[in-house]
Design an enzyme around this catalytic site. Structure first.
Site, PDB file in Angstrom:
ATOM      1  N   PRO A   1      52.625  90.534  59.451  1.00  0.00           N
ATOM      2  CA  PRO A   1      53.724  89.703  58.970  1.00  0.00           C
ATOM      3  C   PRO A   1      53.258  88.266  58.723  1.00  0.00           C
ATOM      4  O   PRO A   1      52.578  87.675  59.558  1.00  0.00           O
ATOM      5  CB  PRO A   1      54.734  89.770  60.123  1.00  0.00           C
ATOM      6  CG  PRO A   1      54.427  91.052  60.831  1.00  0.00           C
ATOM      7  CD  PRO A   1      52.938  91.207  60.719  1.00  0.00           C
ATOM      8  N   GLU A   2      53.597  87.732  57.560  1.00  0.00           N
ATOM      9  CA  GLU A   2      53.256  86.356  57.227  1.00  0.00           C
ATOM     10  C   GLU A   2      54.504  85.494  57.409  1.00  0.00           C
ATOM     11  O   GLU A   2      55.520  85.959  57.928  1.00  0.00           O
ATOM     12  CB  GLU A   2      52.697  86.297  55.813  1.00  0.00           C
ATOM     13  CG  GLU A   2      51.424  87.129  55.650  1.00  0.00           C
ATOM     14  CD  GLU A   2      50.796  87.035  54.269  1.00  0.00           C
ATOM     15  OE1 GLU A   2      51.099  86.092  53.522  1.00  0.00           O
ATOM     16  OE2 GLU A   2      50.002  87.932  53.927  1.00  0.00           O
TER      17      GLU A   2
ATOM     18  N   ARG B   1      38.732  89.455  52.609  1.00  0.00           N
ATOM     19  CA  ARG B   1      40.008  89.724  51.945  1.00  0.00           C
ATOM     20  C   ARG B   1      39.825  90.042  50.468  1.00  0.00           C
ATOM     21  O   ARG B   1      38.885  89.568  49.826  1.00  0.00           O
ATOM     22  CB  ARG B   1      40.918  88.503  52.063  1.00  0.00           C
ATOM     23  CG  ARG B   1      41.186  88.044  53.482  1.00  0.00           C
ATOM     24  CD  ARG B   1      42.258  88.875  54.133  1.00  0.00           C
ATOM     25  NE  ARG B   1      42.656  88.335  55.412  1.00  0.00           N
ATOM     26  CZ  ARG B   1      43.732  88.708  56.079  1.00  0.00           C
ATOM     27  NH1 ARG B   1      44.525  89.623  55.556  1.00  0.00           N
ATOM     28  NH2 ARG B   1      44.021  88.191  57.251  1.00  0.00           N
TER      29      ARG B   1
END
Length: 272
Positions: free
Chosen positions: A2-3, A262
């Site tokens: 969760p950001e 990423r």
């Protein structure tokens, strides 16, 4: 993980049900989260939850005598339930915070990377929070600040945006989306982004995060809000996880590159 938008969605979902409530007990079924959950039941019982705020990806429950610091980790969730509903805890429901008037805040964390911590000092001075940069949705974060923080940096602009000392809460999804809105290639060196483009990028970050919050966040794997429902922002992505699909603006295929650990997604025509 969760950001910022997902954590803010959770905060908004639980705040009204927690603020003003007294803590009646604490049930810990599995203390082995990212950090072992401390023995807190005697400390917490009888305390009133005054406010529920957020700092970066941390939720802060101000109880007067101290603050509960919660982090959802990779896959955690919080749900406010009525005890009368008799909803039995499931396998990964590790913690129940019992409240007056028959309510319970249930913390679910399948991968156990979350955290439940207690501090009696100023919560923002806690070692996990003291280094954090400004909140992107406040006036403290703008193009001038971003420009000053990126000078003489050779790292890519995307990597810099994900540095929580520069600005908090801008994870991989929202860094990709904001860079697209700003028309900036994620591989550009941060120190070479001019003042005008930094101003546009700061505004794009605010717009992207705001839209994500209004959509209930992104639900790619595990995330659900405090009501158990998924978010829908993933349906609005410009570039994230759209490799090979046409750009929604120009039709050019979205490309994917690797930056650090990423994946980055961008339109080679719209982003320079």
């Amino acid at each position: 993980m969760p950001e910022l938008p997902e954590v803010e969605v959770v905060r908004r979902g639980i705040a009204s049900g927690l603020e003003g409530r007294k803590i009646a007990g604490l049930t810990v079924r599995n203390p082995n989260l990212r950090w072992p959950v401390p023995e807190l039941e005697r400390t917490l019982c009888g305390l009133e939850i005054r406010t529920v705020t957020r700092r970066g990806k941390y939720l802060l429950l101000d109880c007067g005598a101290g603050t509960l610091i919660l982090h959802l980790g990779m896959s955690g969730s919080l749900r406010l339930l009525a005890l009368a509903a008799n909803i039995a805890p499931q396998k990964h429901d590790h913690i129940d915070l019992l409240l007056d008037k028959g309510m319970v805040l249930r913390f679910r964390d399948p991968r156990r990377f979350g955290a439940v911590l207690w501090t009696t000092g100023n919560a923002t001075d806690h070692p996990l929070l003291s280094h954090l940069g400004p909140e992107p949705l406040t006036e403290a974060f703008d193009g001038k600040l971003l420009y000053s923080k990126t000078r003489n940096r050779s790292a890519s602009i995307k990597e810099v945006l994900m540095n929580s000392r520069i600005v908090v809460g801008v994870g991989n999804i929202y860094a990709n989306e904001a860079l697209f809105l700003a028309g900036i290639d994620p591989a550009n060196a941060a120190g070479r982004i001019g003042a005008r483009r930094c101003a546009g990028l700061a505004q794009a970050i605010k717009e992207t995060l705001g839209r994500a919050i209004e959509a209930g966040g992104s639900s790619l794997r595990d995330f659900v809000g405090s009501d158990g429902n998924p978010g829908y922002f993933q349906q609005q992505y410009w570039v994230y996880s759209r490799t090979g699909q046409p750009c929604r603006k120009c039709g050019t295929n979205i490309e994917q590159i690797r930056q650090g650990q990423r994946s980055s997604f961008y339109c080679p025509r719209c982003q320079k």
